[in-house]
Design a protein around this motif. Structure first.
Motif, PDB file in Angstrom:
ATOM      1  N   GLN A  28      -7.336   3.621  11.113  1.00  0.00           N
ATOM      2  CA  GLN A  28      -7.945   2.261  10.672  1.00  0.00           C
ATOM      3  C   GLN A  28      -6.962   1.588   9.739  1.00  0.00           C
ATOM      4  N   ARG A  79     -15.984   0.431   2.098  1.00  0.00           N
ATOM      5  CA  ARG A  79     -16.055   0.969   0.593  1.00  0.00           C
ATOM      6  C   ARG A  79     -15.368  -0.263  -0.407  1.00  0.00           C
ATOM      7  N   ASP A  80     -14.457  -0.912   0.403  1.00  0.00           N
ATOM      8  CA  ASP A  80     -13.759  -1.915  -0.283  1.00  0.00           C
ATOM      9  C   ASP A  80     -13.148  -2.924   0.848  1.00  0.00           C
ATOM     10  N   LEU A  81     -12.533  -4.138   0.190  1.00  0.00           N
ATOM     11  CA  LEU A  81     -11.704  -4.832   1.261  1.00  0.00           C
ATOM     12  C   LEU A  81     -10.674  -4.025   1.828  1.00  0.00           C
ATOM     13  N   ALA A  82     -10.106  -4.637   2.757  1.00  0.00           N
ATOM     14  CA  ALA A  82      -8.712  -3.625   3.383  1.00  0.00           C
ATOM     15  C   ALA A  82      -7.878  -3.737   2.550  1.00  0.00           C
ATOM     16  N   PHE A  83      -7.437  -4.890   1.379  1.00  0.00           N
ATOM     17  CA  PHE A  83      -6.432  -4.831   0.713  1.00  0.00           C
ATOM     18  C   PHE A  83      -6.591  -5.147  -0.584  1.00  0.00           C
ATOM     19  N   LYS A 104     -11.843  -4.936  11.033  1.00  0.00           N
ATOM     20  CA  LYS A 104     -11.422  -3.504  11.234  1.00  0.00           C
ATOM     21  C   LYS A 104     -12.202  -2.488  10.324  1.00  0.00           C
ATOM     22  N   MET A 105     -13.203  -2.944   9.644  1.00  0.00           N
ATOM     23  CA  MET A 105     -13.771  -2.148   8.720  1.00  0.00           C
ATOM     24  C   MET A 105     -15.484  -2.076   8.702  1.00  0.00           C
ATOM     25  N   SER A 122      -5.356  -1.904  10.268  1.00  0.00           N
ATOM     26  CA  SER A 122      -5.615  -3.092   9.208  1.00  0.00           C
ATOM     27  C   SER A 122      -4.167  -3.806   9.030  1.00  0.00           C
ATOM     28  N   GLN A 167      -8.299   4.823  -0.138  1.00  0.00           N
ATOM     29  CA  GLN A 167      -9.894   5.158  -0.304  1.00  0.00           C
ATOM     30  C   GLN A 167     -10.847   4.431   0.560  1.00  0.00           C
ATOM     31  N   GLN A 168     -10.330   3.162   0.717  1.00  0.00           N
ATOM     32  CA  GLN A 168     -11.147   2.458   1.309  1.00  0.00           C
ATOM     33  C   GLN A 168     -11.482   2.413   2.939  1.00  0.00           C
ATOM     34  N   PHE A 169     -10.292   3.200   3.528  1.00  0.00           N
ATOM     35  CA  PHE A 169     -10.080   3.391   4.893  1.00  0.00           C
ATOM     36  C   PHE A 169     -10.966   4.896   5.371  1.00  0.00           C
ATOM     37  N   GLU A 170     -11.193   4.969   6.424  1.00  0.00           N
ATOM     38  CA  GLU A 170     -11.804   6.159   7.221  1.00  0.00           C
ATOM     39  C   GLU A 170     -10.699   6.940   7.598  1.00  0.00           C
ATOM     40  N   VAL A 180      -9.319  -9.150   8.143  1.00  0.00           N
ATOM     41  CA  VAL A 180      -8.733  -7.991   8.569  1.00  0.00           C
ATOM     42  C   VAL A 180     -10.079  -7.095   8.181  1.00  0.00           C
ATOM     43  N   GLU A 235       0.853  -1.268   0.065  1.00  0.00           N
ATOM     44  CA  GLU A 235       0.058   0.096  -0.019  1.00  0.00           C
ATOM     45  C   GLU A 235       0.889   1.266   0.007  1.00  0.00           C
ATOM     46  N   LYS A 290      -5.210  -4.466  -3.636  1.00  0.00           N
ATOM     47  CA  LYS A 290      -4.409  -4.782  -4.428  1.00  0.00           C
ATOM     48  C   LYS A 290      -4.073  -6.338  -4.157  1.00  0.00           C
TER      49      LYS A 290
END
Lengths: 215, 535, 319
Positions: free
Chosen positions: A17, B103-107, B180-181, A21, A10-13, B176, A3, B109
């Motif tokens: 977080q 909004r998506d999975l944690a990872f 976490k999400m 993760s 974008q997927q995290f707040e 994850v 990452e 890629k």
């Protein structure tokens, strides 16, 4: 972790977080590694209990001095790795670079010594398969021991090489001025991985080198 | 919200590259859907060849070497490249973020990497089919696989090995993400049971897959370098391979069935408009199955020469794992009580699942019973049993889920009458194919037999006839689902009037799922008007 | 052998344990039928009784019922444990050979079964046995894993290379029965079949006497002398190797501690890789006999060693 660090994906707040993760992901990855090596250790344990003599003999063929030096080298590399994480957290760029470089150096020394050991085994005809020309009693099971020696230390060395590549990437990133302060996460996660690889060796060393020494 | 949104994930960007390099979990799910469907078709063709050959007791359609390759490829393709990824990779990928308000999975890629690993493994294994085949059975038993087989074992094992990493990464991503999400207010006990099931599955993927990886790696090393790890001639132990293999491959059965159980929970709730009866028990039974599933691998080895006392332990644990499975079945059945039940295609698959899984589970008891397993082990009884679990269970859940969420995936509705008809035909065809195999097994017909004594022929003819019905049943959804993409009516955001965050976004969903992260104030399946409170 | 081609639903029942296995099998069938009827019946009733009558149906929520949960956790649990106990008892009955019986040797190889009678007669893919007398079959494989499966006897045992396994049965009905290999073993796996011919004891004796044979122990003795084993393994423990008198079934003290029961598998290992488990007090000077003795000859050698009972007491201990 691949990452892009620093920026919030974008997927995290929020960054917290994202960091949590990443850490959990790394721990889970290490658990899969434990299971992977666990399978190998289980197979090792089964054969050691069915062929104790061969394991004993095989162990005596290993160079305990080189193994011991390597153990010390790896433990030192764990220390410099931990110091690198600390330096990244405190935004000390020079210290971070120095410790990363030292860790890489220790890792390279370890692999170098390992290569010398492998070469000695090749010369002694102790590499299983076609090269197994050693002459002595109970060769089948001795070969089995060396098979495990090479698979286990080989898998470990492979993990070391991966770790060295990641460390090299970290050095480049540091030179570009990243990884400092709030963005130290990649260093910390690499550290977790590096310590794990060390711990595997801490198990491998006595199980392979020392079992022939106690009597 | 209810109209077809202009900027859905499907039309936000165009071109092959926008798919092959996507990080959107929904697009990755569709990549999986397409590739899995192709591999399912391939595995189905191998199955068809097997059933045609078994129409007659003499091997007159193909040589025994060819037959052995057929059942091996059928098993390898169906298990490693269809069933294990099926529900998690397609429906889980698509729905886990939507259901938990992420909004998506944690990872993302890593998620795309999983698909590439899967494709690499699957294509490597399938090229084997063209270049000489492989004949070890999907179980790769040593020393046959490591020393004696002259076929392309290396490439097949490498394919399964690589695909294993795909499975590990998917599981890691799910754990994850679920930890976490979750959206604000979405506590663990407000989660849909689909999420619980995927969480339990992911635990198995992460913990068990590395062990089969090492087992396959050792087989490859033994073959590649000619040194004995499992070869008794060099002091190796062929049974050790079986232990390592089943340590993964028994939990792998739960990788296949647990996600489908999650699907069934969603469908039963939606189509009876009821909260799942005993939610906590269903949720915890998933975890219980996942954990106990790790301790029962030795029940594949009751006649293998493992110690009889080990057999006792594995037998009693296998009986224990039956209990949470029974708990699920009873709770689903009780959910129907006083519901408002409709008979749409997803519900037919879910009801079919409960029935067939019940039969599959009960016949599992026969195999867990030590004295009886001695007789039916490695016979067609086992073949019938695991097809009831894997096809009657896992595949029915997959098809039910596909029909349930199809409007969400594609924004289109399919013709309901055709879909109901197809579900009925698949159910009938399935039973006609596999029920006779229970009888064959009890009579003593061993599995993986290319020629067989004449007295087994009648039942084999029934089975082959059923397989052709089943084949027609599988073709129907392929046709009408593809048809719906172009000509189906447009679906609104919630065509089934179902509960769950995934039904609150448009169909198909926008690229980032939620413009604003939703706040959850009620438990899952709050269908009853007065059922808004927490538990 | 039942060769009618019609629809057959029940396998032949021709051994002492077949009836017991079937009893538990049918009990399991009854349990299964009960639960299938219960679940299918409930589902059928519920979906009909509570079918949706109007699109605006909104049934009241039911959260669950602890009593019911305990009931349908407890009842399956108790039932499962009962079946487990019954199955385990049966398992020991099916697997544990009785003390007395005829010792047959079977070697599996791709793709045939080689059978040797206690009196030395050999057969391939056929096995004649007497009715009403327990038959113990000691088996090993020359290559991959096979499985010895006689459906009519409800007996199955994997035949694993590198070790010996024992199956047993007592035939109760004269006739011919299928012998299958049930563990996939390569190309001609499905042709690795044979038949078990059950004869009345008198007919069996007649059948035996029609064939010349050398008992395995006698053949083993000849091999023992031919290979020069006796130069080191002398009867009075004065040789360079341990005496083999009464060694079979006894516990052997190993070098470096530990004990091992001298069973077939240990004796086989000691012939093929003598250094693996050395007997305490002896040097590892024995050469390997890998390549000189195949599995069948090994069985002869073992049969001979087995026949070397200790002259007086103490009797060799059975494992």
């Amino acid at each position: 972790m691949p990452e892009p660090h620093g920026a919030l994906a974008q997927q995290f707040e929020d960054l917290e977080q994202q960091h949590e993760s990443a850490t959990l992901g790394m721990w889970l990855f290490l658990i899969t590694e434990i299971m992977f090596f666990g399978g190998l250790f289980a197979a090792y344990a089964v054969y050691r209990s069915t062929h104790p003599e061969a394991w004993h003999n095989g162990s005596r063929h290993l160079d305990v001095v080189m193994g011991g030096i390597n153990t010390a080298v790896l433990i030192s590399s764990s220390l410099t790795m931990a110091l690198a994480v600390r330096a990244a957290q405190l935004s000390k760029k020079t210290a971070l670079l120095a410790n990363l470089a030292l860790t890489i150096a220790f890792g390279a020394v370890f692999l170098g010594i390992k290569a010398i050991e492998y070469h000695h085994k090749l010369e002694a005809g102790l590499v299983p398969g076609r090269f197994f020309t050693y002459v002595g009693p109970d060769l089948d099971h001795l070969q089995l021991f060396f098979l495990f020696y090479f698979i286990m230390t080989g898998m470990h060395a492979f993990h070391m090489v991966v770790g060295l590549v990641v460390l090299a990437v970290l050095v480049v990133m540091t030179l570009k001025g990243r990884l400092l302060g709030d963005f130290y996460k990649p260093v910390e996660l690499t550290g977790l991985y590096w310590h794990f690889v060390d711990v595997v060796w801490i198990f491998l060393f006595p199980l392979l080198y020392l079992i022939g020494r106690h009597g | 919200m209810s109209t077809h949104s202009a900027a859905s994930y499907l039309n936000a960007s165009h071109g092959i590259a926008s798919w092959l390099f996507t990080r959107d979990h929904k697009r990755i799910a569709l990549l999986y859907l397409i590739s899995l469907s192709l591999f399912f078709a391939l595995g189905g063709m191998f199955a068809g060849a097997i059933r045609l050959e078994l129409l007659t007791p003499k091997g007159n359609l193909m040589s025994d070497a060819t037959y052995n390759k057929m059942f091996t490829l059928h098993g390898v393709v169906m298990i490693f490249f269809f069933l294990i990824p099926s529900v998690p990779a397609v429906l889980g990928n698509f729905l886990v973020p939507l259901m938990i308000g992420a909004r998506d999975l944690a990872f993302p890629k890593l998620n795309l990497l999983s698909w590439y690993l899967y494709m690499a493994g699957a294509l490597l294994a399938v090229t084997v089919a063209v270049t000489g085949g492989v004949d070890t059975g999907w179980t790769f038993y040593t020393p046959y696989s490591s020393t004696y087989s002259n076929t392309n074992v290396m490439a097949t094992a490498a394919g399964a090995f690589i695909a294993g990493f795909s499975s590990i990464l998917t599981g890691l991503n799910f754990i994850v993400t679920i930890h976490k999400m979750r959206a604000p207010g979405l506590t663990w006990f407000r989660l849909p049971l689909f999420i619980w099931a995927h969480y339990a599955t992911a635990l198995i993927q992460v913990l068990a897959t590395p062990v089969v990886a090492i087992a396959l790696l050792l087989v490859m090393l033994e073959r590649g370098f000619g040194v004995g790890i499992f070869d008794p001639k060099l002091g190796g132990d062929p049974l050790l391979f079986q232990h390592l293999f089943w340590f993964y491959s028994h939990p792998a059965v739960y990788i296949m069935i647990l996600p489908s159980m999650g699907v069934v929970s969603e469908i039963i709730a939606a189509f009876s408009r009821k909260r799942i009866f005993g939610y906590d028990f269903v949720a915890f039974s998933s975890l219980a199955i996942a954990l106990l599933g790790f301790l029962v691998w030795g029940h594949h080895m009751f006649v293998s020469g493992q110690s009889m006392y080990a057999g006792l332990v594995f037998s009693v644990l296998s009986f224990l794992v039956a209990v949470p499975s029974a708990v699920k079945v009873f709770n689903w059945t009780a959910t129907l009580y006083r519901g408002s039940i409709s008979f749409d295609a997803p519900m037919l698959y879910a009801l079919g699942f409960i029935g067939l899984f019940t039969i599959g589970g009960l016949t599992g008891l026969f195999l867990a019973t030590l004295g009886v397993d001695v007789h039916v082990h490695d016979t067609y009884f086992v073949v019938a049993h695991f097809h009831y679990i894997m096809v009657g269970g896992a595949l029915f859940g997959y098809l039910g889920g596909l029909h349930y969420w199809w409007p969400k995936l594609t924004g289109r509705l399919y013709p309901h009458t055709w879909a109901r008809l197809a579900a009925a035909i698949i159910f009938l065809g399935f039973n006609l194919t596999f029920f006779p195999q229970f009888l064959l097994g009890y009579l003593g017909m061993p599995r993986r037999y290319h020629v067989y004594p004449e007295e087994f022929q009648v039942l084999n003819v029934f089975s082959t006839a059923g397989a052709s019905v089943l084949g027609i049943g599988y073709l129907m959804p392929l046709i009408y689902l593809l048809w719906s993409l172009r000509s189906g009516a447009k679906a609104d955001s919630n065509p089934w009037n179902a509960k769950g965050l995934e039904w609150q976004v448009s169909s198909p969903p926008p690229v980032h799922n939620f413009d604003q992260v939703p706040t959850v104030t009620e438990e899952a399946y709050a269908y009853a008007p007065a059922d808004k409170g927490g538990s | 052998m039942d060769t009618e081609t019609g629809l057959q639903l029940f396998p032949e029942r021709a051994s002492s344990v077949a009836g017991d296995v079937d009893a538990l099998f049918y009990f399991l069938v009854a349990v299964s039928v009960f639960f299938v009827l219960l679940i299918f019946g409930l589902i059928a009733y519920f979906v009909w009784r509570y079918r949706r009558r109007s699109p605006s149906d909104a049934p009241a929520a039911i959260h669950g019922h602890l009593g019911l949960e305990l009931l349908w956790t407890g009842v399956p649990l108790v039932l499962a444990m009962f079946i487990f106990g019954w199955g385990a008892k049966l398992y020991f009955e099916v697997f544990r050979p009785p003390k007395e019986g005829l010792d047959f040797y079977v070697v599996g190889k791709q793709w045939m079964w080689k059978v040797q009678h206690p009196t030395g007669q050999r057969e391939i893919n056929e096995m004649h046995v007497p009715r009403g007398i327990p038959v113990k079959v000691t088996m090993t494989s020359e290559d991959v894993i096979h499985s010895f499966f006689v459906p009519a006897f409800r007996v199955k045992r994997d035949v694993v290379p590198g070790r010996f396994v024992t199956a047993w049965f007592m035939a109760t009905k004269v006739g011919e029965y299928h012998l299958f290999c049930s563990q996939y073993c390569g190309t001609a796996h499905s042709q690795m079949t044979g038949k078990i011919v059950v004869l009345e004891p008198a007919d069996y004796s007649a059948w035996l006497s029609g064939r010349s044979a050398e008992p395995p122990a006698v053949a083993g003795k000849k091999l023992f002398d031919k290979l020069g084993c006796a130069t080191c393994h002398q009867q009075d423990a004065s040789g360079r190797g341990p005496s083999l008198l009464g060694v079979f079934g006894s516990k052997v003290q190993l070098q470096g501690g530990g004990k091992v029961v001298a069973d077939e598998t240990y004796l086989r290992e000691s012939v093929l890789s003598p250094q693996a488990k050395l007997v305490a007090g002896y040097e590892g000077i024995m050469p390997t006999f890998t390549g000189q003795v195949d599995e069948e000859k090994l069985l002869d050698l073992i049969a001979y060693i087995r026949s070397l009972a200790l002259p007086p007491a103490p009797a060799p201990r059975q494992p």
